[in-house]
Design a protein around this motif. Structure first.
Motif, PDB file in Angstrom:
ATOM      1  N   SER A  10       0.807  -1.229   0.000  1.00 44.86           N
ATOM      2  CA  SER A  10       0.000   0.000   0.000  1.00 44.86           C
ATOM      3  C   SER A  10       0.833   1.269   0.000  1.00 44.86           C
ATOM      4  O   SER A  10       0.361   2.308  -0.481  1.00 44.86           O
ATOM      5  CB  SER A  10      -0.917   0.003   1.230  1.00 44.86           C
ATOM      6  OG  SER A  10      -1.740  -1.136   1.258  1.00 44.86           O
ATOM      7  N   ALA A  11       2.043   1.225   0.539  1.00 42.51           N
ATOM      8  CA  ALA A  11       2.833   2.444   0.717  1.00 42.51           C
ATOM      9  C   ALA A  11       3.051   3.214  -0.584  1.00 42.51           C
ATOM     10  O   ALA A  11       2.730   4.412  -0.665  1.00 42.51           O
ATOM     11  CB  ALA A  11       4.166   2.112   1.388  1.00 42.51           C
ATOM     12  N   PRO A  12       3.600   2.605  -1.650  1.00 43.95           N
ATOM     13  CA  PRO A  12       3.805   3.371  -2.878  1.00 43.95           C
ATOM     14  C   PRO A  12       2.506   3.799  -3.534  1.00 43.95           C
ATOM     15  O   PRO A  12       2.436   4.873  -4.154  1.00 43.95           O
ATOM     16  CB  PRO A  12       4.597   2.403  -3.772  1.00 43.95           C
ATOM     17  CG  PRO A  12       4.286   1.047  -3.251  1.00 43.95           C
ATOM     18  CD  PRO A  12       4.101   1.218  -1.775  1.00 43.95           C
ATOM     19  N   VAL A  13       1.469   2.975  -3.407  1.00 45.54           N
ATOM     20  CA  VAL A  13       0.191   3.299  -4.033  1.00 45.54           C
ATOM     21  C   VAL A  13      -0.448   4.513  -3.355  1.00 45.54           C
ATOM     22  O   VAL A  13      -0.910   5.444  -4.018  1.00 45.54           O
ATOM     23  CB  VAL A  13      -0.756   2.087  -3.984  1.00 45.54           C
ATOM     24  CG1 VAL A  13      -2.125   2.445  -4.558  1.00 45.54           C
ATOM     25  CG2 VAL A  13      -0.158   0.915  -4.759  1.00 45.54           C
ATOM     26  N   THR A  44      -8.441   5.251  -1.154  1.00 46.95           N
ATOM     27  CA  THR A  44      -9.726   4.967  -0.514  1.00 46.95           C
ATOM     28  C   THR A  44      -9.949   3.465  -0.390  1.00 46.95           C
ATOM     29  O   THR A  44      -9.015   2.702  -0.224  1.00 46.95           O
ATOM     30  CB  THR A  44     -10.879   5.643  -1.290  1.00 46.95           C
ATOM     31  OG1 THR A  44     -10.778   5.316  -2.676  1.00 46.95           O
ATOM     32  CG2 THR A  44     -10.846   7.151  -1.132  1.00 46.95           C
ATOM     33  N   PHE A  45     -11.184   3.042  -0.499  1.00 43.18           N
ATOM     34  CA  PHE A  45     -11.606   1.713  -0.082  1.00 43.18           C
ATOM     35  C   PHE A  45     -10.840   0.575  -0.738  1.00 43.18           C
ATOM     36  O   PHE A  45     -10.476  -0.400  -0.077  1.00 43.18           O
ATOM     37  CB  PHE A  45     -13.105   1.543  -0.359  1.00 43.18           C
ATOM     38  CG  PHE A  45     -13.957   2.595   0.279  1.00 43.18           C
ATOM     39  CD1 PHE A  45     -14.054   2.687   1.657  1.00 43.18           C
ATOM     40  CD2 PHE A  45     -14.661   3.508  -0.491  1.00 43.18           C
ATOM     41  CE1 PHE A  45     -14.830   3.648   2.261  1.00 43.18           C
ATOM     42  CE2 PHE A  45     -15.442   4.480   0.096  1.00 43.18           C
ATOM     43  CZ  PHE A  45     -15.527   4.555   1.477  1.00 43.18           C
ATOM     44  N   GLY A  46     -10.621   0.643  -2.060  1.00 43.34           N
ATOM     45  CA  GLY A  46     -10.015  -0.471  -2.762  1.00 43.34           C
ATOM     46  C   GLY A  46      -8.588  -0.764  -2.362  1.00 43.34           C
ATOM     47  O   GLY A  46      -8.079  -1.864  -2.625  1.00 43.34           O
ATOM     48  N   VAL A  47      -7.916   0.186  -1.721  1.00 42.76           N
ATOM     49  CA  VAL A  47      -6.550  -0.013  -1.229  1.00 42.76           C
ATOM     50  C   VAL A  47      -6.533  -0.163   0.288  1.00 42.76           C
ATOM     51  O   VAL A  47      -5.825  -1.020   0.833  1.00 42.76           O
ATOM     52  CB  VAL A  47      -5.643   1.161  -1.659  1.00 42.76           C
ATOM     53  CG1 VAL A  47      -4.274   1.067  -0.999  1.00 42.76           C
ATOM     54  CG2 VAL A  47      -5.494   1.180  -3.183  1.00 42.76           C
ATOM     55  N   VAL A  48      -7.327   0.626   0.982  1.00 40.17           N
ATOM     56  CA  VAL A  48      -7.297   0.642   2.448  1.00 40.17           C
ATOM     57  C   VAL A  48      -7.992  -0.586   3.044  1.00 40.17           C
ATOM     58  O   VAL A  48      -7.428  -1.272   3.914  1.00 40.17           O
ATOM     59  CB  VAL A  48      -7.951   1.935   2.980  1.00 40.17           C
ATOM     60  CG1 VAL A  48      -8.071   1.888   4.503  1.00 40.17           C
ATOM     61  CG2 VAL A  48      -7.130   3.148   2.563  1.00 40.17           C
ATOM     62  N   ILE A  72       2.607   3.417   4.583  1.00 42.38           N
ATOM     63  CA  ILE A  72       3.617   2.523   5.155  1.00 42.38           C
ATOM     64  C   ILE A  72       3.018   1.687   6.277  1.00 42.38           C
ATOM     65  O   ILE A  72       3.317   0.493   6.414  1.00 42.38           O
ATOM     66  CB  ILE A  72       4.818   3.350   5.672  1.00 42.38           C
ATOM     67  CG1 ILE A  72       5.482   4.093   4.513  1.00 42.38           C
ATOM     68  CG2 ILE A  72       5.822   2.465   6.396  1.00 42.38           C
ATOM     69  CD1 ILE A  72       6.547   5.070   4.951  1.00 42.38           C
ATOM     70  N   VAL A  73       2.135   2.292   7.065  1.00 41.74           N
ATOM     71  CA  VAL A  73       1.531   1.585   8.190  1.00 41.74           C
ATOM     72  C   VAL A  73       0.598   0.480   7.695  1.00 41.74           C
ATOM     73  O   VAL A  73       0.482  -0.573   8.330  1.00 41.74           O
ATOM     74  CB  VAL A  73       0.768   2.566   9.100  1.00 41.74           C
ATOM     75  CG1 VAL A  73       0.178   1.847  10.306  1.00 41.74           C
ATOM     76  CG2 VAL A  73       1.689   3.694   9.553  1.00 41.74           C
ATOM     77  N   LEU A  74      -0.068   0.704   6.564  1.00 39.14           N
ATOM     78  CA  LEU A  74      -0.999  -0.292   6.049  1.00 39.14           C
ATOM     79  C   LEU A  74      -0.311  -1.595   5.656  1.00 39.14           C
ATOM     80  O   LEU A  74      -0.964  -2.636   5.575  1.00 39.14           O
ATOM     81  CB  LEU A  74      -1.753   0.254   4.832  1.00 39.14           C
ATOM     82  CG  LEU A  74      -2.664   1.465   5.047  1.00 39.14           C
ATOM     83  CD1 LEU A  74      -3.404   1.785   3.758  1.00 39.14           C
ATOM     84  CD2 LEU A  74      -3.660   1.210   6.170  1.00 39.14           C
TER      85      LEU A  74
END
Length: 416
Positions: A82-85, A125-129, A192-194
């Motif tokens: 998720s970080a780079p996205v 948003t939702f699709g990544v988080v 980064i946390v995700l």
């Protein structure tokens, strides 16, 4: 003493909690900012001489771009993290807001608020988080965790709308958009946390799941997935129309100045409770049944609001009920996809499902402006939101939510 204290506070800072907090902050910024766009229709129209249809198209286009970009953003997060996205999305989102702030004509407004913001939203948003949250939470707590993130994300709508309204009235449209761009840049590092992982999260067998191509082919053949995807269209259609055009509609109804902004903020406030409640209920009842009832409640509420006389009290009640059902569809829909197909390719599968949602969002925002320019009224769109909601409810009840075994795909002949 120190040992006791460390044991006492350790659970508060476990990986799941950190991911939930980071996800809620990212969603708060991204979703809160895009919910303010309806406040700019009047100023862009009066101050820059742009037709309402064009402004509505720019706002609608970001929904459509978001939808088409979401499967790719979800797949990128599934593969690279998720970080780079999130960092790329936050930067692109900020660039789009900055361009909209200085856009002298409709073409640049469409590029900024439509194209760039749409790409940015798809990455933040939702699709990544939610897939990141779904992978770290245990299956029995997954729906609740997604609901908490969605509820926390609603805080952005509560905070951003009065912030934007105040800055816009005191310093102008450009200043308010630049402030929003700065806020988006602040959340860029939170991806980064995700990417944290917990040993209690994703089952180990999901790491050996079939390739995305095979799982996606299975999902497309799955009747329940198709019904879920079709029903999700309605959610986008209803929410985008209301978020974009409610302030202008209330002005036409001669409601007090600022009531539109208050209504949108109330929707965000009650959505915090609604998203949490839907996540909690989704862990205890069948998620597709909850979705069916949610769409029914929404449709009855919209129909009653449109037909009954308007007053400050009726607007507040409408905003409260809509808020309770506003984004509760998201943790339920993503949780249902995870239940049936697992979490290994959740970002991609939810992204494809979400494309239908965003096609609905595009049509809800754009057709609202088009109908108003052609007829001078929003009546046709209010009626359409009721009808599509009833259809969506009927689509969700017959969904089969039995989990499928993606590991068995390799043994199946093609087209089975």
């Amino acid at each position: 003493m120190s040992t006791a204290n460390s044991k006492r506070f350790a659970p508060v800072f476990n990986p799941t909690t950190l991911v939930i907090v980071a996800g809620a902050l990212i969603l708060s910024a991204a979703m809160g900012i895009r919910q303010t766009f309806g406040l700019f229709i009047g100023p862009f129209s009066f101050d820059r001489g742009l037709p309402v249809t064009l402004i509505a198209f720019a706002i609608a286009l970001h929904n459509l771009v978001w939808g088409f970009a979401q499967p790719f953003a979800g797949a990128a997060a599934d593969r690279y993290g998720s970080a780079p996205v999130v960092a790329f999305g936050a930067t692109t989102f900020a660039a789009g807001l900055g361009l909209a702030a200085v856009a002298p004509n409709g073409a640049l407004l469409i590029v900024g608020m439509g194209l760039l913001v749409g790409i940015g939203v798809s990455c933040t948003t939702f699709g990544v988080v939610l897939p990141a949250v779904g992978r770290i939470a245990t299956p029995e707590k997954r729906s609740m965790a997604m609901g908490l993130v969605s509820a926390g994300g609603s805080a952005g709508q509560v905070l951003m709308i009065p912030l934007v309204q105040g800055i816009r009235l005191s310093s102008g449209v450009a200043a308010s958009l630049f402030v929003l761009a700065f806020l988006m840049l602040l959340i860029a590092p939170l991806g980064i946390v995700l990417d944290r992982r917990a040993s209690v999260g994703t089952p180990s067998h999901e790491s050996a799941a079939a390739p995305l191509r095979e799982v996606l082919a299975l999902a497309i053949r799955h009747r329940g997935y198709r019904l879920l995807t079709l029903g999700f269209f309605t959610c986008g259609f209803q929410l985008a129309f209301i978020a974009t055009h409610l302030p202008e509609y209330l002005s036409l109804c001669h409601m007090p100045v600022g009531l539109g902004a208050t209504a949108l903020a109330l929707i965000g406030l009650f959505n915090m409770a609604g998203s949490w409640a839907c996540g909690w209920l989704g862990g205890r009842f069948r998620q597709h049944h909850l979705l069916g009832w949610l769409y029914l409640i929404r449709s009855v509420t919209i129909g009653a609001f449109f037909l009954l006389p308007k007053s400050t009290a009726s607007v507040v009640i409408f905003a409260a009920v809509m808020g309770l059902t506003w984004l509760g569809t998201v943790p339920l829909t993503s949780g249902l996809v995870a239940k049936v197909f697992g979490t290994r390719h959740l970002g991609s599968l939810f992204g494809v499902c979400f494309l239908s949602h965003q096609i609905g969002s595009f049509l809800g925002a754009w057709l609202g402006g088009l109908a108003f320019d052609l007829t001078g009224s929003y009546a046709l769109l209010w009626e359409a939101t009721v009808v599509t909601g009833l259809i969506a409810a009927m689509l969700h009840f017959p969904i089969d939510d039995t989990a499928v075994n993606t590991l068995a795909l390799r043994a199946e002949p093609a087209g089975a």
